[in-house]
Design an enzyme around this catalytic site. Sequence first.
Site, PDB file in Angstrom:
ATOM      1  N   SER A   1       0.856  -1.195   0.000  1.00  0.00           N
ATOM      2  CA  SER A   1       0.000   0.000   0.000  1.00  0.00           C
ATOM      3  C   SER A   1       0.880   1.229   0.000  1.00  0.00           C
ATOM      4  O   SER A   1       1.995   1.208   0.543  1.00  0.00           O
ATOM      5  CB  SER A   1      -0.902   0.012   1.236  1.00  0.00           C
ATOM      6  OG  SER A   1      -1.521   1.275   1.413  1.00  0.00           O
TER       7      SER A   1
ATOM      8  N   TYR B   1      -2.554  -0.871   9.977  1.00  0.00           N
ATOM      9  CA  TYR B   1      -2.618  -1.264   8.568  1.00  0.00           C
ATOM     10  C   TYR B   1      -1.341  -0.857   7.841  1.00  0.00           C
ATOM     11  O   TYR B   1      -0.714  -1.662   7.149  1.00  0.00           O
ATOM     12  CB  TYR B   1      -3.831  -0.606   7.907  1.00  0.00           C
ATOM     13  CG  TYR B   1      -3.921  -0.856   6.421  1.00  0.00           C
ATOM     14  CD1 TYR B   1      -4.429  -2.051   5.927  1.00  0.00           C
ATOM     15  CD2 TYR B   1      -3.496   0.104   5.504  1.00  0.00           C
ATOM     16  CE1 TYR B   1      -4.515  -2.294   4.567  1.00  0.00           C
ATOM     17  CE2 TYR B   1      -3.572  -0.127   4.145  1.00  0.00           C
ATOM     18  CZ  TYR B   1      -4.085  -1.322   3.679  1.00  0.00           C
ATOM     19  OH  TYR B   1      -4.148  -1.559   2.331  1.00  0.00           O
TER      20      TYR B   1
END
Length: 248
Positions: free
Chosen positions: A140, A154
């Site tokens: 990401s 995350y």
Amino acid sequence: MRKNILITGASSGLGAGMAREFAAMGRNLALCARRTDRLETLRDELLAQNPDIRISIGALDVNDHDAVFETFRAFEADLGGIDRVVVNAGMGKGQPLGTGYFYANKQTAETNFVSALAQMEAAMELFRAANSGHVVVISSISAFRGMPRNLTTYAASKAGVAALAEGLRADVMDTPIEVTTIYPGYIRSEINEKVKKVPFIVDTATGCRAMVRAIEKEPAEASVPSWPWTPLGAAMKRLPLRIVARMA
């Protein structure tokens, strides 16, 4: 050409979107996820549009690590080999640290890192035996820096899996095995469908098309879509943390 492609977390979102792109290119697919009803629907859709390809589907919860190895081996036997594994399954559930949601952050960390490790181990078991293959790890753009609030765990898990991929890349350097880390920017999918006012977000089809285009080139790393995330990603690594935190 990587003919037989395995994608985890393929029942929806980016996994299903990448499957559609690869199917349109004539690739055979091994698709796994927890929700087999969605996999069956996706398989029927793709075969109707691309009748010359083969699609194998299987139920898999990537947090069942023994099942990861069993499923990958079964796919290899069914398709006669696996040429590329896309380590895509993950989750975005998380809350600020210290607010009573350790279980949610722990689940995110385990799914995005430990279970990604299991998938990479299972893929490399196949590829070392074949002395060929392409491991693709979906990280990401948030992995470039520590992020605040719901993104803290995350982002850390995605940074961890990116470091894992880089270590694997160093390990297989100068061999026929390639390792690619993809850093998606903001792409609309089920994981973020309720999040509003996201900057530079693109729809699922546009984002997955950019991801597959990057994967096909087999670079070491790629931020997608390239614009604006390649320059923004580079900036994120250098900007003061106070400024980066405002991007979350």
